[in-house]
Scaffold this motif. Structure first.
Motif, short mmCIF file in Angstrom:
data_model
loop_
_atom_site.label_atom_id
_atom_site.label_comp_id
_atom_site.label_asym_id
_atom_site.label_seq_id
_atom_site.Cartn_x
_atom_site.Cartn_y
_atom_site.Cartn_z
N GLN A 107 0.84 -1.19 0.00
CA GLN A 107 0.00 0.00 0.00
C GLN A 107 0.88 1.24 0.00
N SER A 157 -2.05 -5.54 1.94
CA SER A 157 -3.43 -6.00 2.00
C SER A 157 -3.46 -7.52 1.88
N LYS A 180 -12.81 -4.47 3.24
CA LYS A 180 -13.56 -4.00 2.07
C LYS A 180 -13.96 -5.17 1.18
N THR A 201 -14.25 -6.43 -2.38
CA THR A 201 -13.56 -5.99 -3.60
C THR A 201 -14.47 -6.09 -4.81
N GLY A 202 -13.99 -5.51 -5.91
CA GLY A 202 -14.70 -5.64 -7.17
C GLY A 202 -14.62 -7.05 -7.72
N ARG A 212 -14.73 -10.73 -3.34
CA ARG A 212 -14.13 -11.31 -2.14
C ARG A 212 -13.77 -10.19 -1.18
N LYS A 246 -2.06 -10.32 -15.45
CA LYS A 246 -3.10 -10.97 -14.65
C LYS A 246 -4.19 -11.55 -15.55
N LYS A 294 -8.30 -12.71 -15.42
CA LYS A 294 -9.55 -12.70 -14.66
C LYS A 294 -10.61 -13.44 -15.46
N ALA A 316 -11.50 -4.53 -18.45
CA ALA A 316 -12.25 -3.32 -18.13
C ALA A 316 -11.42 -2.44 -17.23
N LEU A 357 -7.63 -0.10 -17.80
CA LEU A 357 -7.13 1.09 -18.49
C LEU A 357 -7.85 1.25 -19.82
N ARG A 417 -1.35 -8.10 -21.52
CA ARG A 417 -2.63 -8.69 -21.13
C ARG A 417 -3.20 -9.50 -22.29
C1 SRM Z 1 -8.94 -4.49 -4.41
C2 SRM Z 1 -9.46 -4.05 -5.81
C3 SRM Z 1 -10.40 -2.83 -5.72
C4 SRM Z 1 -11.56 -3.08 -4.84
O1 SRM Z 1 -11.47 -2.69 -3.68
O2 SRM Z 1 -12.51 -3.66 -5.31
C5 SRM Z 1 -8.39 -3.67 -6.74
C6 SRM Z 1 -7.27 -3.03 -6.34
C7 SRM Z 1 -6.19 -2.76 -7.11
N1 SRM Z 1 -6.14 -2.89 -8.45
FE1 SRM Z 1 -7.70 -3.46 -9.63
N2 SRM Z 1 -8.67 -4.01 -8.01
C8 SRM Z 1 -9.80 -4.77 -7.99
C9 SRM Z 1 -10.55 -5.13 -9.07
C10 SRM Z 1 -10.32 -4.68 -10.35
C11 SRM Z 1 -11.23 -4.84 -11.45
C12 SRM Z 1 -12.63 -5.47 -11.36
C13 SRM Z 1 -12.61 -6.95 -11.57
O3 SRM Z 1 -11.60 -7.67 -11.38
O4 SRM Z 1 -13.69 -7.44 -11.96
C14 SRM Z 1 -10.62 -4.26 -12.55
C15 SRM Z 1 -11.17 -4.13 -13.98
C16 SRM Z 1 -11.23 -5.44 -14.69
C17 SRM Z 1 -9.95 -5.79 -15.40
O5 SRM Z 1 -8.93 -6.02 -14.78
O6 SRM Z 1 -10.00 -5.82 -16.63
C18 SRM Z 1 -9.34 -3.78 -12.10
C19 SRM Z 1 -8.43 -3.14 -12.92
C20 SRM Z 1 -7.13 -2.83 -12.51
C21 SRM Z 1 -6.07 -2.40 -13.40
C22 SRM Z 1 -6.16 -2.17 -14.91
C23 SRM Z 1 -5.81 -3.45 -15.61
C24 SRM Z 1 -5.73 -3.33 -17.09
O7 SRM Z 1 -5.20 -4.28 -17.71
O8 SRM Z 1 -6.14 -2.34 -17.69
C25 SRM Z 1 -4.92 -2.25 -12.58
C26 SRM Z 1 -3.51 -1.81 -13.02
C27 SRM Z 1 -2.63 -2.97 -13.38
O9 SRM Z 1 -2.94 -4.14 -13.17
O10 SRM Z 1 -1.56 -2.72 -13.91
C28 SRM Z 1 -5.32 -2.57 -11.25
C29 SRM Z 1 -4.49 -2.55 -10.13
C30 SRM Z 1 -4.91 -2.63 -8.86
C31 SRM Z 1 -3.96 -2.50 -7.70
C32 SRM Z 1 -3.30 -3.84 -7.58
C33 SRM Z 1 -2.98 -1.35 -7.82
C34 SRM Z 1 -1.59 -1.72 -7.41
O11 SRM Z 1 -0.80 -2.13 -8.31
O12 SRM Z 1 -1.25 -1.65 -6.23
C35 SRM Z 1 -4.90 -2.23 -6.53
C36 SRM Z 1 -4.38 -2.91 -5.27
C37 SRM Z 1 -5.08 -2.39 -4.02
C38 SRM Z 1 -4.67 -3.23 -2.86
O13 SRM Z 1 -3.68 -2.91 -2.22
O14 SRM Z 1 -5.31 -4.28 -2.59
N3 SRM Z 1 -6.66 -2.91 -11.25
N4 SRM Z 1 -9.22 -4.02 -10.75
C39 SRM Z 1 -10.17 -5.17 -6.60
C40 SRM Z 1 -9.59 -6.54 -6.24
C41 SRM Z 1 -10.31 -7.66 -6.90
C42 SRM Z 1 -9.93 -8.94 -6.26
O15 SRM Z 1 -10.73 -9.47 -5.46
O16 SRM Z 1 -8.86 -9.48 -6.56
#
Ligand code: SRM
Ligand SMILES: Cc1cc2nc3c(=O)[nH]c(=O)nc-3n(C[C@H](O)[C@H](O)[C@H](O)COP(=O)(O)OP(=O)(O)OC[C@H]3O[C@@H](n4cnc5c(N)ncnc54)[C@H](O)[C@@H]3O)c2cc1C
Ligand code: SF4
Ligand code: FES
Lengths: 814, 111
Positions: A557, A563, A594, A596-597, A600, A671, A673, A708, A710, A747
């Motif tokens: 963080q 986390s 929290k 998450t999206g 979980r 990653k 999904k 979904a 960037l 990706r």
């Molecule tokens: C925790 C969470 C937000 C939330 O509170 O809901 C989250 C949190 C983070 N997301 Fe996300 N994403 C979360 C769901 C999503 C979703 C929704 C989904 O998975 O359905 C998306 C859009 C769907 C997708 O990925 O296509 C999403 C798209 C991103 C992206 C853009 C990825 C891309 O290829 O465009 C990033 C940036 C990256 O990965 O480089 C990112 C990166 C991050 C990071 C890991 C940023 C980082 O590098 O530190 C955040 C970490 C926060 C932490 O410390 O935990 N997160 N992120 C969700 C965790 C899901 C889970 O249970 O594992």
């Protein structure tokens, strides 16, 4: 009148000293030479050629009986000195005492034996003298004899090479990550290993010995701490030496690591001198023979009452592991103001690295071509200003003074039949011909001649031939190199890793001609992934090449806390799991809980040192890491499906859980999904996932390439399937194809844009054999990937890495 | 006056890795390079305080895990075009033990 000189130890140092002494002080001394070994001076360095059968013992004797006789040296060989009585100036040997006027201690050193359980078994030996050598040679007469050598330093490798030359099966077990780590860097260590393995010697690095197993008092096998057991009939320990100071210490002389001597080689007792590996001079002890010869000369001068001073010099090691060409000198650590010049010729297995500090050369490591070693060593010792020859320095003395080499000129000078592409046997004239026939791009030349089409390392050469032939019309293609360490692209490197069978990071860097010695923060994680993907079960994951989130198995963080996200298979949880999560949140004072999206729960703001404990608690409640940090499978979202929903057509929740259970743990380029929706209303958002399933009455529509983040990208439909099993097989196959073909951090949708949907359809849908093979490779890799990192990291050997190394705040408060 | 304090064994830090030493004045990151050199710098990136001890170590440099600033471990200075620096601390390895100069770090000691 001649005075009594007693010398204890007939080794390399004392032998040389006697020669100097007898040159012009022959009449001054009555010399008595004691030696514990039942023989006189021989060339200990040459024991290795004796072991390998290139020489006989007689050939390595430096002083024979006639020599001692001629010079009137009284020999008491096979007799150990037991005590030195300094007050009475008497030396007590096993067969009687003798008075001295001057005494020289030259007792060498003792091999260090690791006190592993079983180290005192019969058949566990060091490598120091003729007896040890003969023990190893005797193994030759036993059918199927096997030997283990602990220690991958100079001595251990010589023992291994020597025994192998006699047809004995040998395994070298080395605790460090690469061989001879004190003299060689990783790249040179890799080449050395490759050469030894080429000769049939087995090499295990990063291997910790745990116990020596025996039967009837005789060694039987070596057991490593990972449970591997290596059967052997003889175990050679070559892990280091300790100066042999026992006599001196008992006599009350000043002793540190070795016997203290001054510049004149005199000990704390003015009538006693010491030379060789048993001494300590200005804090340094010695293990190679060159400085000992200087000490021998100084000691002879001192005995002759002439002033002389011993000065320790910068040491170069020209290593003689039979058949391997190695050189190392000076200091080759990186540093401020230091610069590396690296030259690699993968085809010939050559690696050279020079380390410069300002205008000076401070270190050199070489493998495969060491002819210039002495010249470089001279530059280091003399602190020569090399700024005038920087550009060509690495090519050695032959290149100095001339104009810097123009690479094009070198290619222009190649004869028409010079081979450019080794893989496909394409010579220069064929490339020139193809260009004259109209091939004006690299891919055209590749298509017509096959030059650079296989391993790709000659791409640069082919381009130079094109530049020469086409002149200004030639424009080198602008490919995006992987990182500043290499001109190769990600895809080039992936192809090379597979076609050349490169299985370690050092191997990739050497064989692909990396311009740095250990890579950078962008190529190392990528290489680590490629190796892990291509050699499941063989390549060992390198934690230090992983970005923090993956190394820590937690998302870092902004305030440096972490986390923690446990898996909830397909988004399903239970009251018990929720209670365990709630307990953990209380116990570790989690800042935020929290949803998450990803369907979980995220526990945010956990301190690093608490991670192993919170993981252990969650493990105990049956939960594993959700890998919310991984370039790997993240979540498989589901909707409620036929279980509850009035529109549900299939068991979307059940299928999602099956998919997550099959795919978790897999490392991927970026990653991944997934989601499964029970009907086209698509409540699980399947159509914006890397892999999405939309259930319909007649079966399952498999979608790929959505995202979904960037960029928002809808999926494309790959195929429609009848059963869950088919969905699983197709999913595994598509993920495996992506794992094998994509660039790191790419990706799935980007990879799909590059290779085209048609390619994926062909490999995964149309061609059933290809699909089965992909799925089989995926599941094979999963056998090694599906270990819960939390369970692994709560083990004690990992646990300590999460705690501070030291805590000075506590101390300060005392 | 230097105050060499034993903070642990070289083997306690993985090669190309780091461990942290807690002090009254904040955490110090202690790095071990591939060539077994050891460096100590404040464990806070000059950019936004990222924990440098968690970065990827390459050569004598570390890349900050938060936003990829590259800092030299020997000088503490940012590499290339970037600006910024982090404090370094004298540290040596003797006989396999790591000694950190704690003289500046014990301020705030309860007398
Ligand atoms: C925790 C969470 C937000 C939330 O509170 O809901 C989250 C949190 C983070 N997301 Fe996300 N994403 C979360 C769901 C999503 C979703 C929704 C989904 O998975 O359905 C998306 C859009 C769907 C997708 O990925 O296509 C999403 C798209 C991103 C992206 C853009 C990825 C891309 O290829 O465009 C990033 C940036 C990256 O990965 O480089 C990112 C990166 C991050 C990071 C890991 C940023 C980082 O590098 O530190 C955040 C970490 C926060 C932490 O410390 O935990 N997160 N992120 C969700 C965790 C899901 C889970 O249970 O594992
Ligand atoms: C197999 C092998 C290969 C090597 N290869 C190289 C190489 O390639 N390059 C290199 O530079 N170095 C090499 N070395 C190291 C080199 O041989 C040593 O540095 C050198 O022999 C040390 O010389 P020394 O006179 O100090 O001791 P030694 O040669 O060990 O002689 C000491 C002698 O003292 C005797 N002694 C000990 N205690 C007593 C006592 N109480 N009473 C009577 N006698 C006693 C011992 O029996 C021994 O014979 C190699 C060593 C080995 C074992
Ligand atoms: S949307 Fe941005 S701020 Fe929110 S969790 Fe995802 S990465 Fe972090
Ligand atoms: S905090 Fe280190 S780069 Fe931003």
């Amino acid at each position: 009148m001649a005075k009594n000189l007693i010398v204890i130890g007939a080794g390399m140092a004392s032998g040389r000293m006697l020669e100097h002494l007898l040159e012009d002080q022959a009449g001054d001394w009555n010399i008595t030479l004691f030696n514990a070994e039942p023989r006189g001076n021989y060339n200990r360095l040459m024991l290795s050629p004796v072991l390998s059968g290139e020489k006989t013992y007689d050939e390595i004797v430096t002083h024979d009986a006639a020599w001692y006789e001629r010079h009137g040296v009284t020999c008491r060989f096979g007799e150990r000195v037991l005590r030195i009585d300094r007050d009475r100036r008497i030396v007590e040997g096993e067969n009687g005492a003798l008075p001295y006027d001057r005494l020289v201690i030259a007792t060498g050193s003792n091999p260090f034996m690791i006190p592993l359980p079983g180290h005192d078994l019969e058949g566990v030996i060091p490598y120091r003298d003729l007896e040890d050598t003969e023990r190893m040679m005797a193994l030759e007469n036993r059918p199927d004899a096997r030997a283990v050598v602990i220690g991958g330093g100079l001595l251990g490798l010589e023992a291994a090479a020597g025994m192998k030359a006699r047809g004995i099966d040998v395994t070298v077990v080395h605790v460090m990550g690469h061989l001879m780590e004190r003299q060689l860097d990783e790249a040179a260590g890799y080449l050395l290993r490759k050469a030894l393995e080429g000769r049939g010697i087995k090499v295990l690095t990063s291997a910790n010995s745990k116990e020596i197993l025996g039967r009837d008092g005789y060694v039987r096998a070596l057991l490593l701490d990972d449970g591997t057991s290596i059967p052997c009939d003889l175990l050679v320990m070559a892990v280091g030496i300790r100066p042999n100071v026992a006599l001196a210490q008992a006599a009350g002389l000043a002793v540190g690591r070795g016997i203290h001597v001054d510049d004149a080689m005199v000990t704390s007792d003015p009538s006693i001198l010491a030379v060789g590996e048993c001494v300590e001079h200005q804090g340094a002890v010695f293990g190679l023979v060159a400085p000992l010869y200087d000490q021998a000369r100084v000691a002879a001068e001192t005995l002759g009452e002439r002033p002389a001073n011993f000065v320790a010099k910068e040491l170069a090691t020209k290593l003689k592991v039979t058949g391997c060409d190695l050189f190392s000198a000076g200091d080759f650590a990186e540093g401020e103001g230091r610069e590396d010049i690296v030259f690699r010729d993968p085809a010939r297995g050559v690696y050279k690295r020079l380390v410069l500090e300002g205008e000076r050369l401070v270190g050199a490591v070489m493998y495969g071509e060491t002819g210039d070693g002495t010249w470089f060593h001279g530059l280091i010792q003399d602190r020569t200003d090399v700024s005038g020859m920087r550009e060509t320095l690495i090519f050695g003395p032959a290149f100095q003074g001339g104009a810097p080499a123009d690479p094009l000129a070198a290619v222009a000078a190649l004869p028409a039949d010079a081979e450019i592409c080794g893989c496909n046997g394409v010579c220069k004239s064929r490339i020139v011909e193809a260009i004259r026939d109209g091939a004006d791009t690299l891919s055209e030349v590749r298509a017509r001649t096959k030059a650079s089409a296989s391993c790709g390392t000659c791409t640069g050469l082919v381009e130079q031939v094109m530049a020469l032939t086409l002149g200004d019309d030639f424009q080198a293609p602008t490919v995006q190199p992987m990182c500043p360490c290499t001109p190769l692209t990600h895809m080039d490197v992936r192809r090379l890793i597979r076609s050349r069978g490169l299985k370690s990071m050092a191997a990739v860097m050497q064989e692909c001609g990396w311009s740095t010695s250990c890579g950078c923060a962008s190529c190392r994680p990528a290489l680590n992934y490629y190796l892990l993907c291509d050699w499941p079960g063989e390549y060992r994951d390198d934690d230090q090449s992983r970005f923090v989130n993956e190394r820590m198995h937690s998302n870092i963080q902004k305030d440096g806390t972490y986390s923690v996200v446990p898996r909830m298979w397909g988004g399903i949880t239970t009251a018990d799991e929720l209670r365990a999560i709630a307990d953990a949140a209380d116990k570790y004072r989690v800042q935020t809980v929290k949803v998450t999206g990803g369907q979980r729960i995220d526990l945010l703001g956990v301190k690093k040192q608490d991670l192993p404990d919170i993981w252990a608690d969650l493990n105990a409640a049956g939960m594993v890491s959700g890998q919310a940090y991984a370039k790997g499978l993240r979540t498989v979202k589901t909707c409620v499906g036929t279980d509850h929903c009035r529109f549900g057509t299939q068991d979307s929740t059940g299928l999602g859980i099956r998919m997550e259970k099959a795919l978790w743990g897999a490392w991927t380029p970026a990653k991944v999904k997934m989601a499964v929706s029970g009907c086209p209303r698509n409540c699980a958002e399947s159509t914006c996932k890397d892999v999405g399933v939309v259930c319909v009455d007649s079966g399952y529509v498999l979608h790929v390439g959505g995202a979904a983040g960037l960029h928002i990208r809808g999926t494309v439909i790959l195929c429609t399937l009848k059963t869950e099993d088919e969905v699983l097989e197709h999913t595994a196959a598509v993920v495996q194809l992506y794992r094998e073909e994509a660039a790191y951090l790419e990706r799935m949708y980007k990879w799909l844009d590059n290779v085209g949907l048609e390619h994926v359809t062909e490999r995964v849908v149309t061609d059933a054999e290809s699909r089965e093979a992909l799925a089989a490779r995926f599941y094979h890799a999963q056998r090694f990937m599906q270990t819960d990192p939390w369970a692994e990291r709560t083990r004690p050997e990992y646990r300590r890495l999460y705690a501070p190394l030291a805590d000075l705040t506590l101390e300060a408060a005392e | 006056m230097t105050d060499w304090t034993d903070i642990g064994a070289l083997e306690d830090i993985p090669r190309r890795g780091a461990r942290v030493v807690r002090t009254r004045l904040g955490c110090i990151a202690v790095f071990r390079t591939v060539d077994d050199e050891v460096f100590a710098v404040d464990d806070a990136c000059p950019h936004k305080g990222g924990p440098l001890s968690e970065g990827i170590v390459h050569g004598r440099a570390v890349t900050c895990p938060l936003h990829n600033l590259v800092l030299r471990l020997d000088t503490g200075k940012a590499q290339g075009a970037d600006e910024g620096a982090v404090a370094t601390h004298p540290i040596v390895v003797e006989g396999g033990r790591i000694l950190l100069d704690a003289s500046g770090l014990r301020r705030g000691r309860v007398a």
